[in-house]
Design an enzyme around this catalytic site. Structure first.
Site, PDB file in Angstrom:
ATOM      1  N   ARG A 102      -2.709  -6.468  12.916  1.00 49.34           N
ATOM      2  CA  ARG A 102      -3.040  -5.078  12.565  1.00 49.34           C
ATOM      3  C   ARG A 102      -2.939  -4.259  13.839  1.00 49.34           C
ATOM      4  O   ARG A 102      -3.596  -4.568  14.830  1.00 49.34           O
ATOM      5  CB  ARG A 102      -4.445  -4.997  11.964  1.00 49.34           C
ATOM      6  CG  ARG A 102      -4.957  -3.587  11.827  1.00 49.34           C
ATOM      7  CD  ARG A 102      -6.222  -3.475  11.023  1.00 49.34           C
ATOM      8  NE  ARG A 102      -5.946  -3.582   9.604  1.00 49.34           N
ATOM      9  CZ  ARG A 102      -6.759  -3.144   8.639  1.00 49.34           C
ATOM     10  NH1 ARG A 102      -7.899  -2.571   8.940  1.00 49.34           N
ATOM     11  NH2 ARG A 102      -6.432  -3.279   7.370  1.00 49.34           N
ATOM     12  N   HIS A 129       1.187  -0.672   4.937  1.00 49.42           N
ATOM     13  CA  HIS A 129       0.094  -1.620   4.657  1.00 49.42           C
ATOM     14  C   HIS A 129       0.539  -2.491   3.466  1.00 49.42           C
ATOM     15  O   HIS A 129      -0.012  -2.378   2.376  1.00 49.42           O
ATOM     16  CB  HIS A 129      -1.175  -0.823   4.330  1.00 49.42           C
ATOM     17  CG  HIS A 129      -2.439  -1.607   4.385  1.00 49.42           C
ATOM     18  ND1 HIS A 129      -2.490  -2.927   4.778  1.00 49.42           N
ATOM     19  CD2 HIS A 129      -3.727  -1.259   4.090  1.00 49.42           C
ATOM     20  CE1 HIS A 129      -3.745  -3.348   4.724  1.00 49.42           C
ATOM     21  NE2 HIS A 129      -4.504  -2.364   4.312  1.00 49.42           N
ATOM     22  N   GLN A 132      -1.826  -4.725   1.181  1.00 52.13           N
ATOM     23  CA  GLN A 132      -2.680  -3.929   0.280  1.00 52.13           C
ATOM     24  C   GLN A 132      -1.927  -3.634  -1.018  1.00 52.13           C
ATOM     25  O   GLN A 132      -2.477  -3.704  -2.111  1.00 52.13           O
ATOM     26  CB  GLN A 132      -3.065  -2.625   0.982  1.00 52.13           C
ATOM     27  CG  GLN A 132      -3.889  -1.691   0.111  1.00 52.13           C
ATOM     28  CD  GLN A 132      -5.282  -2.220  -0.156  1.00 52.13           C
ATOM     29  OE1 GLN A 132      -6.009  -2.530   0.754  1.00 52.13           O
ATOM     30  NE2 GLN A 132      -5.660  -2.321  -1.431  1.00 52.13           N
ATOM     31  N   ASP A 223      -6.219   8.017  -0.639  1.00 55.00           N
ATOM     32  CA  ASP A 223      -6.661   7.314   0.566  1.00 55.00           C
ATOM     33  C   ASP A 223      -7.377   8.321   1.459  1.00 55.00           C
ATOM     34  O   ASP A 223      -7.307   9.530   1.214  1.00 55.00           O
ATOM     35  CB  ASP A 223      -5.433   6.697   1.281  1.00 55.00           C
ATOM     36  CG  ASP A 223      -5.821   5.826   2.468  1.00 55.00           C
ATOM     37  OD1 ASP A 223      -6.973   5.355   2.517  1.00 55.00           O
ATOM     38  OD2 ASP A 223      -4.967   5.607   3.352  1.00 55.00           O
ATOM     39  N   CYS A 263      -7.637   1.878  -1.598  1.00 55.79           N
ATOM     40  CA  CYS A 263      -7.620   0.677  -0.753  1.00 55.79           C
ATOM     41  C   CYS A 263      -8.965   0.415  -0.084  1.00 55.79           C
ATOM     42  O   CYS A 263      -9.261  -0.718   0.288  1.00 55.79           O
ATOM     43  CB  CYS A 263      -6.510   0.791   0.298  1.00 55.79           C
ATOM     44  SG  CYS A 263      -6.751   2.135   1.485  1.00 55.79           S
ATOM     45  N   ARG A 291      -7.078  -8.614  -2.778  1.00 54.89           N
ATOM     46  CA  ARG A 291      -6.499  -8.804  -1.435  1.00 54.89           C
ATOM     47  C   ARG A 291      -6.451 -10.299  -1.111  1.00 54.89           C
ATOM     48  O   ARG A 291      -5.476 -10.800  -0.562  1.00 54.89           O
ATOM     49  CB  ARG A 291      -7.349  -8.087  -0.368  1.00 54.89           C
ATOM     50  CG  ARG A 291      -7.379  -6.578  -0.443  1.00 54.89           C
ATOM     51  CD  ARG A 291      -6.048  -5.950  -0.108  1.00 54.89           C
ATOM     52  NE  ARG A 291      -5.522  -6.335   1.195  1.00 54.89           N
ATOM     53  CZ  ARG A 291      -5.910  -5.819   2.367  1.00 54.89           C
ATOM     54  NH1 ARG A 291      -6.799  -4.851   2.394  1.00 54.89           N
ATOM     55  NH2 ARG A 291      -5.368  -6.229   3.514  1.00 54.89           N
TER      56      ARG A 291
HETATM   57  N1  NVA Z   1      -4.872   4.906   5.851  1.00 53.45           N
HETATM   58  C1  NVA Z   1      -6.005   4.120   6.241  1.00 53.45           C
HETATM   59  C2  NVA Z   1      -6.035   2.830   5.480  1.00 53.45           C
HETATM   60  C3  NVA Z   1      -7.225   1.954   5.781  1.00 53.45           C
HETATM   61  C4  NVA Z   1      -7.186   0.651   5.058  1.00 53.45           C
HETATM   62  C5  NVA Z   1      -5.948   3.869   7.752  1.00 53.45           C
HETATM   63  O1  NVA Z   1      -4.862   3.595   8.265  1.00 53.45           O
HETATM   64  O2  NVA Z   1      -6.984   3.967   8.404  1.00 53.45           O
HETATM   65  N1   CP Z   2      -8.107  -1.785   2.735  1.00 57.91           N
HETATM   66  C1   CP Z   2      -8.228  -2.335   3.967  1.00 57.91           C
HETATM   67  O1   CP Z   2      -7.265  -2.721   4.616  1.00 57.91           O
HETATM   68  O2   CP Z   2      -9.518  -2.454   4.384  1.00 57.91           O
HETATM   69  P1   CP Z   2     -10.001  -2.909   5.829  1.00 57.91           P
HETATM   70  O3   CP Z   2      -9.644  -1.824   6.795  1.00 57.91           O
HETATM   71  O4   CP Z   2     -11.485  -3.105   5.684  1.00 57.91           O
HETATM   72  O5   CP Z   2      -9.306  -4.190   6.197  1.00 57.91           O
END
Ligand code: NVA
Ligand code: CP
Length: 306
Positions: A102, A129, A132, A223, A263, A291
Protein backbone atom coordinates in the site's frame (compact mmCIF):
# COMPACT_ATOMS: atom_id res chain seq x y z
CA UNK A 1 5.01 -13.12 -13.81
CA UNK A 2 1.48 -11.78 -13.12
CA UNK A 3 0.97 -8.94 -10.66
CA UNK A 4 -2.29 -7.34 -9.47
CA UNK A 5 -1.66 -3.61 -9.70
CA UNK A 6 -4.94 -2.72 -11.41
CA UNK A 7 -7.87 -4.65 -12.92
CA UNK A 8 -6.72 -3.13 -16.23
CA UNK A 9 -4.29 -6.05 -16.49
CA UNK A 10 -7.02 -8.70 -16.05
CA UNK A 11 -9.59 -10.06 -18.45
CA UNK A 12 -13.24 -10.54 -17.52
CA UNK A 13 -12.61 -14.30 -17.54
CA UNK A 14 -9.71 -13.94 -15.10
CA UNK A 15 -11.68 -11.69 -12.74
CA UNK A 16 -14.47 -14.28 -12.69
CA UNK A 17 -11.92 -17.07 -12.07
CA UNK A 18 -10.55 -15.19 -9.02
CA UNK A 19 -14.07 -14.72 -7.68
CA UNK A 20 -14.93 -18.37 -8.27
CA UNK A 21 -11.96 -19.37 -6.08
CA UNK A 22 -13.06 -16.73 -3.56
CA UNK A 23 -16.58 -18.17 -3.38
CA UNK A 24 -15.31 -21.71 -2.82
CA UNK A 25 -12.96 -20.48 -0.09
CA UNK A 26 -15.80 -18.50 1.50
CA UNK A 27 -17.98 -21.63 1.56
CA UNK A 28 -15.15 -23.54 3.29
CA UNK A 29 -14.65 -20.65 5.74
CA UNK A 30 -18.35 -20.63 6.66
CA UNK A 31 -18.11 -24.35 7.44
CA UNK A 32 -14.98 -23.74 9.56
CA UNK A 33 -12.81 -25.73 7.16
CA UNK A 34 -9.55 -24.59 5.52
CA UNK A 35 -8.02 -26.50 2.59
CA UNK A 36 -4.71 -24.54 2.82
CA UNK A 37 -3.74 -24.17 -0.85
CA UNK A 38 -0.86 -21.83 0.12
CA UNK A 39 0.67 -24.00 2.85
CA UNK A 40 4.07 -22.63 4.03
CA UNK A 41 3.85 -19.66 1.66
CA UNK A 42 4.84 -16.25 3.00
CA UNK A 43 3.11 -12.96 2.19
CA UNK A 44 5.11 -9.76 2.79
CA UNK A 45 2.84 -6.77 3.48
CA UNK A 46 4.33 -3.29 3.05
CA UNK A 47 2.17 -0.48 4.41
CA UNK A 48 3.21 3.09 3.62
CA UNK A 49 -0.28 4.30 4.63
CA UNK A 50 -2.71 3.37 7.41
CA UNK A 51 -5.13 0.46 7.11
CA UNK A 52 -7.65 -1.56 9.08
CA UNK A 53 -9.48 -3.77 6.55
CA UNK A 54 -6.68 -4.37 4.08
CA UNK A 55 -4.15 -5.36 6.70
CA UNK A 56 -6.44 -7.66 8.67
CA UNK A 57 -7.98 -9.31 5.60
CA UNK A 58 -4.59 -10.05 4.01
CA UNK A 59 -3.03 -11.24 7.26
CA UNK A 60 -6.01 -13.42 8.27
CA UNK A 61 -6.36 -14.57 4.68
CA UNK A 62 -2.83 -15.87 4.24
CA UNK A 63 -3.02 -17.72 7.59
CA UNK A 64 -6.30 -19.35 6.58
CA UNK A 65 -4.67 -20.43 3.30
CA UNK A 66 -1.97 -22.21 5.30
CA UNK A 67 0.72 -19.55 5.01
CA UNK A 68 2.05 -16.70 7.07
CA UNK A 69 2.03 -12.89 6.71
CA UNK A 70 4.79 -10.46 7.63
CA UNK A 71 3.58 -6.94 8.38
CA UNK A 72 6.12 -4.35 7.25
CA UNK A 73 5.33 -0.80 8.31
CA UNK A 74 7.33 1.67 6.25
CA UNK A 75 8.36 3.35 9.54
CA UNK A 76 10.18 0.22 10.64
CA UNK A 77 11.87 -0.78 7.39
CA UNK A 78 14.76 0.83 5.52
CA UNK A 79 12.27 2.14 2.92
CA UNK A 80 11.53 5.19 5.07
CA UNK A 81 15.30 5.84 5.30
CA UNK A 82 15.42 5.97 1.52
CA UNK A 83 16.47 2.46 0.49
CA UNK A 84 15.52 2.30 -3.20
CA UNK A 85 12.39 0.42 -4.23
CA UNK A 86 14.40 -1.62 -6.73
CA UNK A 87 16.70 -2.93 -3.97
CA UNK A 88 13.84 -3.62 -1.55
CA UNK A 89 11.94 -5.46 -4.28
CA UNK A 90 14.85 -7.76 -5.13
CA UNK A 91 15.64 -8.52 -1.48
CA UNK A 92 12.08 -9.15 -0.29
CA UNK A 93 11.09 -11.19 -3.32
CA UNK A 94 14.02 -13.53 -2.69
CA UNK A 95 12.55 -14.35 0.73
CA UNK A 96 8.75 -14.43 0.38
CA UNK A 97 6.23 -15.92 -2.08
CA UNK A 98 3.82 -12.98 -2.51
CA UNK A 99 4.00 -9.28 -1.70
CA UNK A 100 1.24 -6.77 -1.01
CA UNK A 101 2.05 -3.07 -0.97
CA UNK A 102 0.00 0.00 0.00
CA UNK A 103 1.60 3.23 -1.13
CA UNK A 104 0.89 6.70 -2.57
CA UNK A 105 2.47 6.98 -5.99
CA UNK A 106 1.34 4.18 -8.32
CA UNK A 107 4.74 4.39 -10.07
CA UNK A 108 6.33 2.92 -6.90
CA UNK A 109 4.24 -0.22 -7.38
CA UNK A 110 5.18 -0.42 -11.05
CA UNK A 111 8.86 -0.14 -10.21
CA UNK A 112 8.54 -2.72 -7.43
CA UNK A 113 6.75 -5.13 -9.77
CA UNK A 114 9.46 -4.69 -12.41
CA UNK A 115 12.14 -5.87 -9.96
CA UNK A 116 10.08 -8.42 -8.01
CA UNK A 117 10.56 -12.15 -8.55
CA UNK A 118 7.16 -12.88 -6.96
CA UNK A 119 3.61 -11.57 -7.62
CA UNK A 120 2.92 -8.08 -6.25
CA UNK A 121 -0.57 -7.02 -5.14
CA UNK A 122 -1.65 -3.38 -4.95
CA UNK A 123 -3.22 -2.86 -1.53
CA UNK A 124 -4.16 0.72 -2.57
CA UNK A 125 -2.30 3.47 -4.37
CA UNK A 126 -3.38 7.02 -5.18
CA UNK A 127 -4.63 5.69 -8.53
CA UNK A 128 -6.18 2.26 -7.86
CA UNK A 129 -7.58 -0.07 -5.18
CA UNK A 130 -8.16 -3.29 -7.15
CA UNK A 131 -8.63 -5.76 -4.28
CA UNK A 132 -11.45 -3.56 -2.93
CA UNK A 133 -13.22 -3.82 -6.28
CA UNK A 134 -12.88 -7.62 -6.32
CA UNK A 135 -14.72 -7.60 -2.98
CA UNK A 136 -17.26 -5.11 -4.30
CA UNK A 137 -18.04 -7.26 -7.33
CA UNK A 138 -18.29 -10.38 -5.14
CA UNK A 139 -20.82 -8.45 -3.02
CA UNK A 140 -22.74 -7.46 -6.15
CA UNK A 141 -22.82 -11.12 -7.23
CA UNK A 142 -24.07 -12.23 -3.81
CA UNK A 143 -26.78 -9.53 -3.84
CA UNK A 144 -27.90 -10.50 -7.38
CA UNK A 145 -26.64 -7.19 -8.83
CA UNK A 146 -24.17 -8.52 -11.39
CA UNK A 147 -26.49 -8.95 -14.39
CA UNK A 148 -26.23 -5.77 -16.50
CA UNK A 149 -26.31 -3.49 -13.46
CA UNK A 150 -26.36 0.28 -13.54
CA UNK A 151 -23.79 1.55 -11.03
CA UNK A 152 -23.69 5.15 -9.80
CA UNK A 153 -20.53 6.50 -8.18
CA UNK A 154 -21.16 9.83 -6.48
CA UNK A 155 -18.10 11.82 -5.40
CA UNK A 156 -14.38 12.25 -5.75
CA UNK A 157 -12.62 11.10 -8.92
CA UNK A 158 -10.07 9.22 -6.81
CA UNK A 159 -8.56 5.73 -6.61
CA UNK A 160 -12.01 4.22 -5.97
CA UNK A 161 -13.61 5.98 -8.94
CA UNK A 162 -10.69 4.87 -11.14
CA UNK A 163 -11.08 1.31 -9.92
CA UNK A 164 -14.81 1.35 -10.68
CA UNK A 165 -13.90 2.54 -14.20
CA UNK A 166 -11.65 -0.50 -14.61
CA UNK A 167 -14.21 -2.96 -13.19
CA UNK A 168 -17.11 -1.64 -15.27
CA UNK A 169 -15.10 -1.48 -18.49
CA UNK A 170 -13.83 -5.04 -18.03
CA UNK A 171 -17.12 -6.60 -16.92
CA UNK A 172 -19.24 -4.62 -19.39
CA UNK A 173 -21.75 -2.87 -17.15
CA UNK A 174 -23.12 0.69 -16.98
CA UNK A 175 -21.22 3.14 -14.77
CA UNK A 176 -22.20 6.74 -14.17
CA UNK A 177 -19.78 8.90 -12.21
CA UNK A 178 -20.85 12.28 -10.82
CA UNK A 179 -18.07 14.52 -9.48
CA UNK A 180 -17.87 18.26 -8.87
CA UNK A 181 -15.85 20.37 -11.28
CA UNK A 182 -12.15 20.11 -10.52
CA UNK A 183 -12.50 16.70 -8.81
CA UNK A 184 -13.12 14.51 -11.86
CA UNK A 185 -11.37 11.20 -12.62
CA UNK A 186 -8.01 11.34 -14.41
CA UNK A 187 -8.58 11.66 -18.15
CA UNK A 188 -5.95 9.05 -19.09
CA UNK A 189 -7.70 6.43 -16.89
CA UNK A 190 -11.12 7.38 -18.31
CA UNK A 191 -9.74 7.01 -21.85
CA UNK A 192 -8.33 3.59 -20.98
CA UNK A 193 -11.77 2.57 -19.66
CA UNK A 194 -13.40 3.74 -22.90
CA UNK A 195 -10.97 1.54 -24.85
CA UNK A 196 -11.87 -1.52 -22.74
CA UNK A 197 -15.55 -0.61 -23.03
CA UNK A 198 -15.37 -0.95 -26.83
CA UNK A 199 -14.66 -4.66 -26.27
CA UNK A 200 -16.92 -5.33 -23.26
CA UNK A 201 -19.86 -3.14 -24.28
CA UNK A 202 -19.72 -1.18 -21.00
CA UNK A 203 -21.55 2.15 -20.96
CA UNK A 204 -19.50 4.70 -19.08
CA UNK A 205 -20.39 8.32 -18.54
CA UNK A 206 -19.07 11.21 -16.48
CA UNK A 207 -21.26 14.04 -15.23
CA UNK A 208 -21.56 16.63 -12.49
CA UNK A 209 -25.15 16.12 -11.36
CA UNK A 210 -25.47 13.41 -8.68
CA UNK A 211 -29.24 13.18 -9.32
CA UNK A 212 -28.66 12.34 -12.97
CA UNK A 213 -26.07 9.70 -12.05
CA UNK A 214 -28.13 7.96 -9.38
CA UNK A 215 -31.38 7.79 -11.37
CA UNK A 216 -32.51 4.16 -11.68
CA UNK A 217 -29.17 2.81 -10.39
CA UNK A 218 -28.98 -0.76 -9.08
CA UNK A 219 -25.81 -0.09 -7.10
CA UNK A 220 -24.94 3.24 -5.48
CA UNK A 221 -21.48 3.91 -4.15
CA UNK A 222 -19.28 6.72 -2.92
CA UNK A 223 -16.00 7.30 -1.07
CA UNK A 224 -14.41 9.84 1.22
CA UNK A 225 -14.04 13.37 -0.13
CA UNK A 226 -10.48 13.62 1.24
CA UNK A 227 -8.36 10.53 0.72
CA UNK A 228 -5.24 9.62 2.68
CA UNK A 229 -2.64 12.27 1.86
CA UNK A 230 -5.28 14.97 1.19
CA UNK A 231 -5.96 15.81 4.85
CA UNK A 232 -4.81 19.43 4.32
CA UNK A 233 -7.48 19.94 1.62
CA UNK A 234 -10.32 18.72 3.84
CA UNK A 235 -11.96 22.11 4.42
CA UNK A 236 -12.03 23.19 0.78
CA UNK A 237 -13.15 19.73 -0.31
CA UNK A 238 -16.12 19.72 2.10
CA UNK A 239 -17.18 23.00 0.45
CA UNK A 240 -16.65 21.75 -3.11
CA UNK A 241 -18.60 18.52 -2.48
CA UNK A 242 -21.67 20.21 -1.04
CA UNK A 243 -24.72 18.49 -2.59
CA UNK A 244 -22.85 15.23 -3.14
CA UNK A 245 -23.83 13.51 0.13
CA UNK A 246 -25.62 10.21 -0.52
CA UNK A 247 -28.57 10.73 1.81
CA UNK A 248 -32.04 9.14 1.83
CA UNK A 249 -33.44 11.78 -0.51
CA UNK A 250 -30.76 11.13 -3.14
CA UNK A 251 -30.85 7.35 -2.66
CA UNK A 252 -34.62 7.42 -3.25
CA UNK A 253 -33.91 8.31 -6.89
CA UNK A 254 -32.14 4.97 -7.44
CA UNK A 255 -34.07 1.72 -7.96
CA UNK A 256 -36.19 0.71 -4.94
CA UNK A 257 -34.12 -2.42 -4.37
CA UNK A 258 -30.73 -0.79 -5.03
CA UNK A 259 -27.81 -1.57 -2.76
CA UNK A 260 -25.38 0.91 -1.24
CA UNK A 261 -21.65 0.15 -1.14
CA UNK A 262 -18.74 2.04 0.47
CA UNK A 263 -15.17 0.78 0.80
CA UNK A 264 -14.91 2.36 4.31
CA UNK A 265 -13.78 4.17 6.34
CA UNK A 266 -16.86 6.40 5.90
CA UNK A 267 -17.37 9.94 7.11
CA UNK A 268 -20.96 10.22 8.30
CA UNK A 269 -22.66 13.43 7.28
CA UNK A 270 -20.12 14.07 4.52
CA UNK A 271 -20.16 11.66 1.55
CA UNK A 272 -22.96 9.57 3.11
CA UNK A 273 -25.63 10.09 5.74
CA UNK A 274 -25.86 7.98 8.88
CA UNK A 275 -29.34 6.87 7.75
CA UNK A 276 -28.11 5.48 4.42
CA UNK A 277 -25.00 3.90 5.94
CA UNK A 278 -27.07 2.09 8.60
CA UNK A 279 -30.13 1.56 6.38
CA UNK A 280 -31.48 -1.67 4.90
CA UNK A 281 -30.00 -1.02 1.44
CA UNK A 282 -26.50 -0.70 2.86
CA UNK A 283 -24.29 -3.77 2.29
CA UNK A 284 -21.10 -2.20 3.65
CA UNK A 285 -20.28 -4.88 6.20
CA UNK A 286 -20.83 -7.75 3.77
CA UNK A 287 -18.58 -5.79 1.39
CA UNK A 288 -15.92 -5.38 4.08
CA UNK A 289 -16.08 -9.09 5.00
CA UNK A 290 -15.72 -9.98 1.34
CA UNK A 291 -12.28 -8.33 1.31
CA UNK A 292 -11.07 -11.43 3.13
CA UNK A 293 -12.55 -13.89 0.64
CA UNK A 294 -11.82 -11.93 -2.55
CA UNK A 295 -8.17 -11.45 -1.57
CA UNK A 296 -7.77 -15.11 -0.69
CA UNK A 297 -9.06 -15.82 -4.20
CA UNK A 298 -6.57 -13.33 -5.68
CA UNK A 299 -3.62 -14.77 -3.73
CA UNK A 300 -4.43 -18.34 -4.78
CA UNK A 301 -4.99 -17.30 -8.42
CA UNK A 302 -1.72 -15.34 -8.58
CA UNK A 303 0.20 -18.21 -7.02
CA UNK A 304 -1.34 -20.68 -9.52
CA UNK A 305 -0.61 -18.36 -12.48
CA UNK A 306 2.85 -17.06 -11.42
N1 NVA B 1 -9.95 6.88 -1.34
C1 NVA B 1 -9.60 6.41 -0.03
C2 NVA B 1 -9.86 4.94 0.09
C3 NVA B 1 -9.58 4.36 1.45
C4 NVA B 1 -9.79 2.89 1.51
C5 NVA B 1 -8.13 6.74 0.25
O1 NVA B 1 -7.31 6.57 -0.64
O2 NVA B 1 -7.83 7.18 1.36
N1 CP C 1 -11.29 -0.14 2.39
C1 CP C 1 -10.01 -0.17 2.85
O1 CP C 1 -9.05 -0.38 2.11
O2 CP C 1 -9.91 0.00 4.19
P1 CP C 1 -8.56 0.17 5.02
O3 CP C 1 -7.97 1.50 4.66
O4 CP C 1 -8.99 0.08 6.46
O5 CP C 1 -7.62 -0.94 4.65
Amino acid sequence: MRHLLSLADFSKKEILEILEIAKNLKTEFKKGFYSKPLENKILGMIFEKNSTRTRVSFESGIYQLGGCGIFLSSNDTQLSRGEPIKDTARVLSSMVDLIMMRTSDHARLEEFAHYSKVPLINGLSDDFHPTQLLADYLTMQECGKDKDPVVAYIGDGNNMAHSWLMLASKMGFTLKIASPKGYEVKNEIYQKALEFAKISGAKISLMQDPKEAIKDADVVTTDTWASMGQEDEKKERIKAFSGYCVDSELLALSKKDSIFLHCLPAYRGQEVSEEVLEGTQSKIFLEAENRLHAQKGAMVWLHQNR
